[in-house]
Design a protein around this motif. Structure first.
Motif, PDB file in Angstrom:
ATOM      1  N   UNK A 294      77.534  21.236  60.055  1.00 18.51           N
ATOM      2  CA  UNK A 294      77.389  20.427  60.078  1.00 18.51           C
ATOM      3  C   UNK A 294      77.039  20.060  59.040  1.00 18.51           C
ATOM      4  N   UNK A 295      77.137  17.895  59.991  1.00 18.69           N
ATOM      5  CA  UNK A 295      76.636  16.895  58.719  1.00 18.69           C
ATOM      6  C   UNK A 295      75.739  17.406  57.961  1.00 18.69           C
ATOM      7  N   UNK A 296      74.668  18.219  58.212  1.00 16.98           N
ATOM      8  CA  UNK A 296      73.559  17.956  57.709  1.00 16.98           C
ATOM      9  C   UNK A 296      73.370  19.209  56.392  1.00 16.98           C
ATOM     10  N   UNK A 297      74.344  20.159  57.062  1.00 12.57           N
ATOM     11  CA  UNK A 297      75.201  21.337  56.087  1.00 12.57           C
ATOM     12  C   UNK A 297      75.567  20.887  54.866  1.00 12.57           C
ATOM     13  N   UNK A 298      76.561  19.883  54.840  1.00  9.21           N
ATOM     14  CA  UNK A 298      77.365  19.176  53.989  1.00  9.21           C
ATOM     15  C   UNK A 298      77.016  17.780  53.377  1.00  9.21           C
ATOM     16  N   UNK A 299      76.049  17.124  53.606  1.00  7.94           N
ATOM     17  CA  UNK A 299      75.122  15.907  52.557  1.00  7.94           C
ATOM     18  C   UNK A 299      73.855  15.968  52.995  1.00  7.94           C
ATOM     19  N   UNK A 300      73.332  16.010  52.179  1.00  4.13           N
ATOM     20  CA  UNK A 300      71.946  15.514  52.118  1.00  4.13           C
ATOM     21  C   UNK A 300      71.071  14.105  52.166  1.00  4.13           C
ATOM     22  N   UNK A 301      71.068  13.940  53.876  1.00  6.73           N
ATOM     23  CA  UNK A 301      70.172  12.639  53.749  1.00  6.73           C
ATOM     24  C   UNK A 301      68.739  13.044  53.278  1.00  6.73           C
ATOM     25  N   UNK A 302      68.075  13.381  52.302  1.00  3.48           N
ATOM     26  CA  UNK A 302      66.808  13.379  52.409  1.00  3.48           C
ATOM     27  C   UNK A 302      66.844  11.775  51.864  1.00  3.48           C
ATOM     28  N   UNK A 303      67.750  11.478  50.795  1.00  2.24           N
ATOM     29  CA  UNK A 303      67.250  10.058  50.241  1.00  2.24           C
ATOM     30  C   UNK A 303      67.203   8.815  51.189  1.00  2.24           C
ATOM     31  N   UNK A 304      67.865   8.661  52.503  1.00  2.00           N
ATOM     32  CA  UNK A 304      67.530   8.252  53.508  1.00  2.00           C
ATOM     33  C   UNK A 304      66.917   7.904  54.669  1.00  2.00           C
ATOM     34  N   UNK A 305      66.066   9.176  54.243  1.00  2.00           N
ATOM     35  CA  UNK A 305      64.892   9.571  55.094  1.00  2.00           C
ATOM     36  C   UNK A 305      63.583   8.507  53.890  1.00  2.00           C
ATOM     37  N   UNK A 306      64.042   9.787  53.043  1.00  2.00           N
ATOM     38  CA  UNK A 306      62.978   8.991  52.045  1.00  2.00           C
ATOM     39  C   UNK A 306      62.734   7.422  51.845  1.00  2.00           C
ATOM     40  N   UNK A 307      64.174   6.909  51.404  1.00  2.00           N
ATOM     41  CA  UNK A 307      63.762   5.417  51.529  1.00  2.00           C
ATOM     42  C   UNK A 307      63.119   4.281  52.956  1.00  2.00           C
ATOM     43  N   UNK A 308      64.031   5.407  53.791  1.00  2.00           N
ATOM     44  CA  UNK A 308      62.945   4.383  55.503  1.00  2.00           C
ATOM     45  C   UNK A 308      61.662   4.809  55.208  1.00  2.00           C
TER      46      UNK A 308
ATOM     47  N   UNK B 226      55.986   0.197  52.769  1.00  2.00           N
ATOM     48  CA  UNK B 226      55.598  -1.444  52.030  1.00  2.00           C
ATOM     49  C   UNK B 226      55.899  -2.456  52.923  1.00  2.00           C
ATOM     50  N   UNK B 227      56.018  -1.828  54.330  1.00  2.00           N
ATOM     51  CA  UNK B 227      55.850  -3.112  55.367  1.00  2.00           C
ATOM     52  C   UNK B 227      57.347  -3.447  55.630  1.00  2.00           C
ATOM     53  N   UNK B 228      58.380  -3.321  54.781  1.00  2.00           N
ATOM     54  CA  UNK B 228      59.662  -4.129  54.217  1.00  2.00           C
ATOM     55  C   UNK B 228      61.389  -3.291  54.624  1.00  2.00           C
ATOM     56  N   UNK B 229      60.502  -2.322  56.298  1.00  2.00           N
ATOM     57  CA  UNK B 229      61.375  -1.399  57.167  1.00  2.00           C
ATOM     58  C   UNK B 229      62.934  -2.602  57.095  1.00  2.00           C
ATOM     59  N   UNK B 230      62.812  -3.803  57.668  1.00  2.00           N
ATOM     60  CA  UNK B 230      63.921  -4.642  58.627  1.00  2.00           C
ATOM     61  C   UNK B 230      64.448  -4.784  57.241  1.00  2.00           C
ATOM     62  N   UNK B 231      63.580  -5.393  55.853  1.00  2.00           N
ATOM     63  CA  UNK B 231      65.084  -5.705  54.773  1.00  2.00           C
ATOM     64  C   UNK B 231      65.876  -4.172  54.517  1.00  2.00           C
ATOM     65  N   UNK B 232      65.103  -3.019  54.643  1.00  2.00           N
ATOM     66  CA  UNK B 232      66.311  -1.752  54.433  1.00  2.00           C
ATOM     67  C   UNK B 232      67.377  -1.560  55.358  1.00  2.00           C
ATOM     68  N   UNK B 233      66.716  -1.724  56.555  1.00  2.00           N
ATOM     69  CA  UNK B 233      67.578  -1.412  58.082  1.00  2.00           C
ATOM     70  C   UNK B 233      68.787  -2.653  57.535  1.00  2.00           C
ATOM     71  N   UNK B 234      68.349  -3.643  57.739  1.00  2.00           N
ATOM     72  CA  UNK B 234      69.697  -5.001  56.753  1.00  2.00           C
ATOM     73  C   UNK B 234      70.710  -3.989  56.226  1.00  2.00           C
TER      74      UNK B 234
ATOM     75  N   UNK C 123      66.796   9.594  62.691  1.00  2.00           N
ATOM     76  CA  UNK C 123      65.728   8.212  61.554  1.00  2.00           C
ATOM     77  C   UNK C 123      65.355   7.366  63.390  1.00  2.00           C
ATOM     78  N   UNK C 124      64.381   6.570  63.403  1.00  2.00           N
ATOM     79  CA  UNK C 124      64.009   6.463  64.786  1.00  2.00           C
ATOM     80  C   UNK C 124      64.602   4.705  64.307  1.00  2.00           C
ATOM     81  N   UNK C 125      65.571   3.909  64.608  1.00  2.00           N
ATOM     82  CA  UNK C 125      65.660   3.130  64.463  1.00  2.00           C
ATOM     83  C   UNK C 125      66.706   2.270  63.355  1.00  2.00           C
ATOM     84  N   UNK C 126      66.487   3.456  62.337  1.00  2.86           N
ATOM     85  CA  UNK C 126      67.583   2.726  61.223  1.00  2.86           C
ATOM     86  C   UNK C 126      68.789   2.072  61.424  1.00  2.86           C
TER      87      UNK C 126
END
Length: 698
Positions: free
Chosen positions: A274-288, A294-302, A350-353
């Motif tokens: 699967x895609x998860x086997x080929x790519x480490x998605x932890x940076x996205x989860x961590x950054x999200x 930090x209350x700045x989720x909208x900035x990250x999503x944009x 993810x939830x809403x990214x």
């Protein structure tokens, strides 16, 4: 009576007044100022009188004191005497007291020192207790800060943010009066910004990573979709073949040479990645998580969506030479599939990214670009095999993305355009094939020496003739070698056209209609054009034209077998209302008519050639007594030619004979009516008459 008081009465009155004044002065309860003011304010010379009275009062008190002292003097003397007696004892006692005091001071000095030491120790103990108490408040803060530093070093940024939150809300407020806590509190916002920058840097690295891995992700996803499709296709083919009716020609083979069981085993052996086997998605989860905390989720999503849109545009940009090889298309599709597989994973992990609306918007934009690119590049393809591979890639590409919930109807609509392009390339390819067959044909009946050769021919072409079958070997079949070759190549074309119709998610009726329409194009346009060109070629003589007419007759007869062949492939009854009929009959009739017309033309041309050899001596004295040589040669030629025409339908041969005779008569008449002919002798007329008589005899 004199109302004034006597002196004695006045003295008595004043004494009474001053007695009250002295009583007030001697009293400690009354204020002195008020009393004295009353003395001075009562009457004139009151001060003098008061002083006199005061002196008198003092003298009275002095006399009383003196009397009292006289009364107590002896006692005082006795007391002084007694006091003097105890003076020595007092001095002795004073010495003892001084000595005791000295010894007491000496003894107390050590006690004082010990007491001071105890006091100092008590103060130290109190300070230590206070310090311990304060340290007990500070140690958790320091431990949490140390934990924070450790988490930062281990790149556990989400946990570090939670630790910061605890520090700010719980620990630091308890010891906020200390300087180090203030410094610590000032550092926390900077650490937060640092974490944001680091996490954003990790996200950028992730975006770059998936840009590189999209090809591999898409390749894996498409391979799995292809394996699943191959398995289903093999099962369907097994069912279809078991129900198929016998037909002239080969049995369809598996395109990949694998049975359903083999495909199933290959699929089971293949590890599902699967895609998860080929790519480490932890940076996205961590950054999200970090930006959420930090209350700045909208900035990250944009930011994420903006970057992915940019990457989508890059992925959708094809290479300029993509149309040259199938690998160019495959890499293009792999990158697109990889991109949307990643987005689908992000959507569900993810939830809403990203939202379904966002992915649908991306897909619609991508789909429009993909269709435009494929429409442009497919138009450059001249190789039908490449177009077919492109079609297979598009089908796998569509099936893969459809499995992830993306609508792909427009891609299958595009395949109809690609199918037209594929048919065009097939028609061009088969035009060359037909041309080669016609060029290599000897335009002679097929000789067969034995039964095996005969069966080899009829296995490739549906030929049945009872008279020829009764003949002994060796014998000849009426058509030339190009007929079974053309028939086989038409079936090959149908197979090639069928390859494109497979896996288009269309009904058997639609596939049958596609095959019949493409076959009609092959017959009415490509084969017809090749036949017309063949007939017009200078080296094609009358014998070849006759053979061509015979060939087209047999090919016309074989069209019904082609229809049965298509029916056996698609299992669609030819009696179906909307079934398209083959137009081969009209094609071969038109070719035959063209060949017949060419026969008439060439025959007339041959007659003209013989006529041009005529050398009449229009002034001869007498005739030769026999027909002219050129005419005898012409008659011999026509005799042999009409002998060949016996293989033609009677009407054609008859028409050719009539046309030749008519043209010959017209040519002879034109010789007599030639404007350049000035005079004709009787002998020349007799010779011309002999030639006409010879023509009538024949």
């Amino acid at each position: 009576m004199d109302s004034s008081n006597s002196p004695q009465e006045e003295d008595q009155g004043e004494g009474k007044v001053y007695g009250n004044v002295f009583a007030e002065l001697e009293s400690v309860d009354l204020p002195l100022g008020t009393t004295l003011r009353s003395v001075y304010d009562d009457q004139p010379n009151a001060h003098k009188k008061f002083m006199e009275k005061l002196d008198a009062r003092i003298r009275n008190h002095d006399r009383e004191i003196e009397k009292m002292c006289n009364f107590h003097h002896q006692g005082f003397v006795d007391a002084i005497t007694e006091l003097l007696k105890v003076r020595a004892d007092a001095e002795k006692l004073m010495g003892q007291v001084s000595d005791t005091n000295r010894r007491l001071q000496d003894a107390g000095r050590e006690v004082t020192a010990q007491t001071e030491e105890v006091i100092r120790c008590r103060i130290q103990q109190r300070n230590m207790a206070t310090t311990v108490e304060r340290l007990q408040l500070c140690i958790p803060v320091l431990e949490m800060y140390s934990k924070l530093k450790e988490q930062l070093e281990l790149k556990r940024y989400y946990s570090a943010l939670k630790t910061m939150e605890q520090l700010e809300n719980t620990y630091i407020p308890r010891v906020s009066q200390y300087r180090f806590c203030q410094i610590m509190a000032e550092m926390l916002p900077k650490l937060r910004e640092e974490i944001k920058e680091i996490s954003m840097s990790d996200l950028k690295d992730f975006l770059e990573s998936i840009r590189k891995h999209s090809d591999k992700i898409g390749e894996t996803a498409m391979r799995q979709a292809q394996q699943h499709r191959t398995f289903n296709s093999e099962v369907q083919k097994q069912v279809t073949l078991s129900c198929a009716k016998p037909m002239y020609g080969r049995t369809p083979l598996h395109h990949n040479g694998l049975s359903a069981e083999a495909a199933d085993e290959e699929e089971m052996d293949e590890e599902v990645l699967t895609a998860q086997d080929l790519v480490d998605f932890s940076p996205v989860y961590r950054c999200l998580h970090i930006y959420t905390v930090l209350g700045d989720r909208e900035t990250f999503e944009n930011y994420y969506r903006k970057q992915r849109k940019k990457q989508a545009r890059l992925v959708l940009q094809p290479q300029s030479n993509m149309h040259e090889t199938v690998e160019g298309y495959r890499k293009y599709f792999n990158q697109i599939v990889g991109f949307f597989v990643v987005e689908d994973h992000i959507l569900h992990a993810t939830q809403g990214l990203v939202t379904r609306a966002f992915t649908d918007e991306l897909w619609n934009m991508a789909l429009s670009k993909i269709i435009a690119v494929l429409r442009t590049h497919s138009s450059y393809c001249e190789d039908p095999d490449l177009v077919l591979e492109l079609k297979n890639l598009i089908v796998i590409f569509a099936d893969t993305l459809q499995g992830y919930g993306f609508p792909v109807n427009r891609l299958f609509d595009l395949l109809f355009e690609v199918r037209d392009q594929y048919n065009e390339t097939l028609l061009k390819k088969w035009a060359l094939v037909f041309r080669d067959i016609f060029e290599q044909d000897n335009y002679s009946p097929i000789p067969v020496e034995n039964e095996e050769e005969y069966k080899a021919v009829v296995s490739r072409f549906p030929f049945h003739d009872a008279e020829i079958e009764k003949q002994q070997f060796p014998k000849k079949l009426p058509m030339s070698q190009s007929v079974p070759q053309i028939y086989s190549q038409v079936k090959e074309f149908i197979y090639a056209s069928l390859k494109f119709s497979e896996s288009l998610h269309r009904s058997s009726t639609e596939i049958d209609d596609m095959l019949r329409k493409s076959t009609n194009l092959l017959l009415t346009r490509t084969l017809s054009s090749c036949l017309q060109n063949l007939i017009k070629k200078p080296h094609i003589g009358l014998t070849e034209l006759v053979q061509i007419i015979i060939n087209t007759t047999h090919l016309e007869y074989a069209c019904k077998y082609l229809e049965d062949f298509i029916t056996n492939i698609t299992n669609v009854s030819p009696e179906t209302v909307h079934t398209t009929r083959l137009y081969g009959l009209s094609t071969f009739k038109d070719a035959r008519h063209a060949a017949e017309g060419e026969i008439y033309t060439k025959l007339n041309q041959k007659i003209d050639e013989f006529i041009q050899l005529a050398d009449y001596e229009w002034g001869m004295a007498e005739s030769d007594g026999r027909a002219s040589g050129y005419l005898m040669d012409l008659i011999n030629f026509l005799r042999s030619t009409f002998q060949v025409f016996t293989h033609l339908p009677g009407k054609v041969a008859q028409t050719a004979c009539m046309s030749a005779c008519k043209h010959l008569s017209t040519s002879l008449m034109q010789m007599l009516l030639d404007t350049e002919l000035k005079q004709i002798s009787m002998g020349a007329i007799e010779q011309f008459n002999l030639d006409v008589i010879q023509c009538e005899r024949e």
